[in-house]
Design a protein around this motif. Structure first.
Motif, PDB file in Angstrom:
ATOM      1  N   ASP A 287      53.790  39.036 127.335  1.00  0.00           N
ATOM      2  CA  ASP A 287      53.259  40.322 127.798  1.00  0.00           C
ATOM      3  C   ASP A 287      51.739  40.230 128.020  1.00  0.00           C
ATOM      4  OD1 ASP A 287      53.756  43.231 128.259  1.00  0.00           O
ATOM      5  OD2 ASP A 287      52.231  43.355 126.679  1.00  0.00           O
ATOM      6  N   ALA A 288      51.041  39.588 127.093  1.00  0.00           N
ATOM      7  CA  ALA A 288      49.572  39.493 127.227  1.00  0.00           C
ATOM      8  C   ALA A 288      49.172  38.708 128.471  1.00  0.00           C
ATOM      9  CB  ALA A 288      48.972  38.844 125.975  1.00  0.00           C
ATOM     10  N   VAL A 289      49.956  37.660 128.798  1.00  0.00           N
ATOM     11  CA  VAL A 289      49.598  36.857 129.976  1.00  0.00           C
ATOM     12  C   VAL A 289      50.329  37.355 131.236  1.00  0.00           C
ATOM     13  CG1 VAL A 289      49.022  34.813 128.590  1.00  0.00           C
ATOM     14  CG2 VAL A 289      51.339  35.010 129.554  1.00  0.00           C
ATOM     15  N   SER A 290      50.828  38.573 131.177  1.00  0.00           N
ATOM     16  CA  SER A 290      51.461  39.221 132.327  1.00  0.00           C
ATOM     17  C   SER A 290      52.612  38.401 132.906  1.00  0.00           C
ATOM     18  CB  SER A 290      50.425  39.512 133.429  1.00  0.00           C
ATOM     19  OG  SER A 290      49.451  40.385 132.956  1.00  0.00           O
ATOM     20  N   ALA A 291      53.469  37.913 132.002  1.00  0.00           N
ATOM     21  CA  ALA A 291      54.677  37.195 132.443  1.00  0.00           C
ATOM     22  C   ALA A 291      55.901  37.957 131.942  1.00  0.00           C
ATOM     23  CB  ALA A 291      54.695  35.779 131.872  1.00  0.00           C
ATOM     24  N   ARG A 292      56.954  37.974 132.759  1.00  0.00           N
ATOM     25  CA  ARG A 292      58.199  38.616 132.324  1.00  0.00           C
ATOM     26  C   ARG A 292      58.990  37.614 131.476  1.00  0.00           C
ATOM     27  NH1 ARG A 292      63.535  39.463 133.711  1.00  0.00           N
ATOM     28  NH2 ARG A 292      63.562  37.726 135.178  1.00  0.00           N
ATOM     29  N   PHE A 293      59.373  38.018 130.272  1.00  0.00           N
ATOM     30  CA  PHE A 293      60.111  37.107 129.379  1.00  0.00           C
ATOM     31  C   PHE A 293      61.516  36.927 129.963  1.00  0.00           C
ATOM     32  CE2 PHE A 293      60.887  36.284 124.528  1.00  0.00           C
ATOM     33  CZ  PHE A 293      61.447  35.061 124.836  1.00  0.00           C
ATOM     34  N   ALA A 294      61.706  35.817 130.675  1.00  0.00           N
ATOM     35  CA  ALA A 294      62.917  35.669 131.483  1.00  0.00           C
ATOM     36  C   ALA A 294      64.042  34.938 130.768  1.00  0.00           C
ATOM     37  CB  ALA A 294      62.576  34.929 132.780  1.00  0.00           C
ATOM     38  N   GLN A 295      63.703  33.942 129.955  1.00  0.00           N
ATOM     39  CA  GLN A 295      64.729  33.091 129.359  1.00  0.00           C
ATOM     40  C   GLN A 295      64.298  32.622 127.987  1.00  0.00           C
ATOM     41  OE1 GLN A 295      67.663  31.373 130.636  1.00  0.00           O
ATOM     42  NE2 GLN A 295      67.653  32.932 132.227  1.00  0.00           N
ATOM     43  N   SER A 296      65.278  32.452 127.079  1.00  0.00           N
ATOM     44  CA  SER A 296      64.970  31.866 125.784  1.00  0.00           C
ATOM     45  C   SER A 296      66.100  30.901 125.444  1.00  0.00           C
ATOM     46  CB  SER A 296      64.879  33.017 124.768  1.00  0.00           C
ATOM     47  OG  SER A 296      64.999  32.550 123.476  1.00  0.00           O
ATOM     48  N   LEU A 297      65.771  29.637 125.193  1.00  0.00           N
ATOM     49  CA  LEU A 297      66.772  28.665 124.750  1.00  0.00           C
ATOM     50  C   LEU A 297      66.369  28.206 123.359  1.00  0.00           C
ATOM     51  CD1 LEU A 297      67.348  26.294 127.817  1.00  0.00           C
ATOM     52  CD2 LEU A 297      68.788  28.177 127.048  1.00  0.00           C
ATOM     53  N   THR A 298      67.238  28.437 122.351  1.00  0.00           N
ATOM     54  CA  THR A 298      66.876  28.095 120.974  1.00  0.00           C
ATOM     55  C   THR A 298      67.986  27.251 120.358  1.00  0.00           C
ATOM     56  OG1 THR A 298      67.862  30.184 120.239  1.00  0.00           O
ATOM     57  CG2 THR A 298      65.486  30.190 120.608  1.00  0.00           C
ATOM     58  N   TYR A 299      67.608  26.261 119.570  1.00  0.00           N
ATOM     59  CA  TYR A 299      68.578  25.340 118.970  1.00  0.00           C
ATOM     60  C   TYR A 299      68.343  25.225 117.468  1.00  0.00           C
ATOM     61  CZ  TYR A 299      69.608  24.402 123.787  1.00  0.00           C
ATOM     62  OH  TYR A 299      69.967  24.569 125.089  1.00  0.00           O
ATOM     63  N   LYS A 300      69.403  25.530 116.683  1.00  0.00           N
ATOM     64  CA  LYS A 300      69.351  25.450 115.208  1.00  0.00           C
ATOM     65  C   LYS A 300      69.849  24.095 114.739  1.00  0.00           C
ATOM     66  CE  LYS A 300      70.841  30.128 114.547  1.00  0.00           C
ATOM     67  NZ  LYS A 300      71.809  31.076 114.086  1.00  0.00           N
ATOM     68  N   LYS A 301      69.644  23.830 113.446  1.00  0.00           N
ATOM     69  CA  LYS A 301      70.203  22.646 112.770  1.00  0.00           C
ATOM     70  C   LYS A 301      69.807  21.347 113.464  1.00  0.00           C
ATOM     71  CE  LYS A 301      74.123  25.112 110.859  1.00  0.00           C
ATOM     72  NZ  LYS A 301      75.525  25.309 110.813  1.00  0.00           N
ATOM     73  N   VAL A 302      68.586  21.315 113.947  1.00  0.00           N
ATOM     74  CA  VAL A 302      68.081  20.103 114.600  1.00  0.00           C
ATOM     75  C   VAL A 302      66.805  19.711 113.870  1.00  0.00           C
ATOM     76  CG1 VAL A 302      67.208  19.104 116.728  1.00  0.00           C
ATOM     77  CG2 VAL A 302      68.983  20.867 116.850  1.00  0.00           C
ATOM     78  N   GLU A 303      66.829  18.519 113.253  1.00  0.00           N
ATOM     79  CA  GLU A 303      65.681  18.165 112.423  1.00  0.00           C
ATOM     80  C   GLU A 303      64.987  16.875 112.865  1.00  0.00           C
ATOM     81  OE1 GLU A 303      66.441  18.508 108.285  1.00  0.00           O
ATOM     82  OE2 GLU A 303      64.298  18.540 107.851  1.00  0.00           O
TER      83      GLU A 303
END
Ligand SMILES: Cc1cc2nc3c(=O)[nH]c(=O)nc-3n(C[C@H](O)[C@H](O)[C@H](O)COP(=O)(O)O)c2cc1C
Length: 329
Positions: free
Chosen positions: A149-165
Motif C-alpha cells: 500500500d505504501a509503495v502504491s502497489a496492488r497486493f495481487a498474489q501471495s505464495l507461501t510454503y510451510k514446513k520448509v527448512e
C-alpha cells in the motif's frame, strides 16, 4: 516492463532465492525485464523516525535507498517481496527496507500526493517458513499488505510454503513450479496485455513527464502510459515536480528515459498504439500513429505552468478520445 525482486534472506542458495528466481524467470520468458535487490549486506540504515518524510517528503538518511532503491520502486511495474519467516515476520533485512518506505507512506498519506502508477503497479509476496502452524504467515502477509500500500502497489498474489527448512528445500515441494508459473502468468497478464501510450519530448524532464502523469491519473491503469526523451536530462525539472505536487500528483524519484532504450526494453514484440510528440521535428517511432503537440518551451520555469495547463487539457481530450475508440472498437 520492470519486475523488481526484493530478496530478504541472508542465504544465497536459500528458499526465498529459489522462489524469487523462478518467479522472475517466468516473467522474463513473458518479455519482462527483471532486477533483484538482495537486501542482506546492503547499505540501508534503519528508520530513525525523524519524521522528515511525513512533513517534507524525503528521507534525510543518505544511503542506497535514496541513491538507488526509491527510484527503482517507482519505476517497477511489479514489486516482488521474497522473504523467509523470521519470528513470524519478514527477515530483519527486508524489514529495514520496508520501514524506510515510510517515505512513500508520508508522501501518500500525510502530504496527500498520489503516485500516478498506483492503478497499475502490482505487488507479489513469496514467503517460506519451517514450522507448520496455521498462523505462520499472518505477520508476513500483514506487513506485505501495508508495504505494498505504501509503495502504491496492488497486493495481487501471495505464495507461501510451510514446513520448509533446509536451504533450497522448497524446490522439492510438490507443485511449487506450477504455482509459480501460474502466479507469474496472472500478474504478467494484468500488466502486460494493455494498449500502450507513449509521450516523447526532447529531454523527458518536463512536458512528456507531466503528460504521462496526467494520462496515468486519467486512465487509472486501463492503458499503459510511458514517457521518454531523445536526449534525456539527468533529472526531472524541479519546477515540474512542484507544479504537479500542487495538484496532488507525485512524480518525485522518477527519471527521464532514453527513447532508444525504451523502444528496446518495452517494444521488442509489440508497438505502442499511440505516440504523442512534444516537438514538431521529432519522428520517434516509425510506423506508429503519432500526434504532434505544439507546446510552449519549458526551459524557463515560468512557462511550466502555462505548458502544464495546456497539457492537462489536451491529455483529457486525448484520453476520452481513446476511451471512445476502445469502446467502439
Ligand atoms: C532467525 C530465524 C528465525 C526464524 N523464525 C521462524 C519462525 O518464526 N517460524 C518458522 O516457521 N520458521 C522460522 N525460521 C526458519 C526459516 O523461516 C526457514 O528455515 C526458511 O526456510 C528459511 O528460508 P531461506 O532459505 O529463504 O532463508 C527462522 C529462521 C531463522 C534463522
Amino acid at each position: 516492463m520492470l519486475v523488481l525482486g526484493l530478496q530478504g534472506s541472508p542465504r544465497k542458495k536459500g528458499n526465498s532465492v529459489y522462489l524469487l528466481n523462478r518467479f522472475l524467470e517466468e516473467c522474463k520468458d513473458r518479455g519482462a525485464r527483471t532486477e533483484v535487490i538482495h537486501m542482506d549486506g546492503l547499505d540501508i540504515q534503519p528508520c530513525r523516525e525523524l519524521v522528515v518524510c511525513e512533513k517534507k517528503g524525503f528521507c534525510p538518511l543518505k544511503d542506497e535507498m535514496e541513491s538507488h532503491i526509491y527510484g527503482l520502486i517507482r519505476r517497477a511495474d511489479v514489486v516482488v517481496l521474497a522473504s523467509p519467516v523470521f519470528f513470524y515476520n519478514v527477515s530483519a533485512q527486508a524489514k529495514v527496507l520496508i520501514d524506510r518506505c515510510q517515505m512513500f507512506w508520508g508522501r501518500r498519506y500525510k502530504m496527500k500526493l498520489a503516485d500516478p502508477d498506483a492503478g497499475f503497479r502490482q505487488g507479489v509476496l513469496l514467503a517460506v517458513g519451517a514450522s507448520g502452524g496455521k498462523r505462520l504467515f499472518e505477520g508476513v502477509e500483514l506487513t506485505a499488505h501495508y508495504f505494498f500500500d505504501a509503495v502504491s502497489a496492488r497486493f495481487a498474489q501471495s505464495l507461501t510454503y510451510k514446513k520448509v527448512e533446509a536451504a533450497g528445500a522448497v524446490a522439492d515441494v510438490p507443485g511449487v513450479d506450477d504455482d509459480i508459473r501460474q502466479a507469474a502468468g496472472r500478474v504478467m497478464d494484468a500488466v502486460q496485455n494493455k494498449p500502450c501510450l507513449v509521450f516523447v519530448s526532447k529531454n523527458d524532464a518536463c512536458r512528456s513527464q507531466m503528460a504521462a502523469a496526467y494520462a496515468k491519473m486519467a486512465v487509472k491503469g486501463s492503458i499503459r502510459v510511458l514517457s521518454a526523451g531523445m536526449d534525456p536530462a539527468r533529472d526531472i525539472h524541479p519546477a515540474a515536480l512542484c507544479f504537479l505536487a500542487d495538484q496532488g500528483i507525485d512524480i518525485k524519484y522518477r527519471q527521464p528515459r532514453f527513447l532508444d532504450t525504451l523502444i528496446k526494453e518495452e517494444f521488442e514484440n509489440s508497438l505502442p498504439f499511440q505516440v504523442v510528440c512534444m516537438e514538431p521535428d521529432l519522428l520517434p517511432i516509425p510506423g506508429v500513429n503519432t500526434l504532434f503537440w505544439d507546446l510552449p518551451e519549458t526551459q524557463d520555469a515560468s512557462n511550466i505552468a502555462v505548458a502544464g495547463n495546456q497539457i492537462r487539457t489536451r491529455v483529457d481530450s486525448l484520453v476520452s478520445d481513446l476511451q471512445c475508440r476502445n469502446q467502439s472498437g
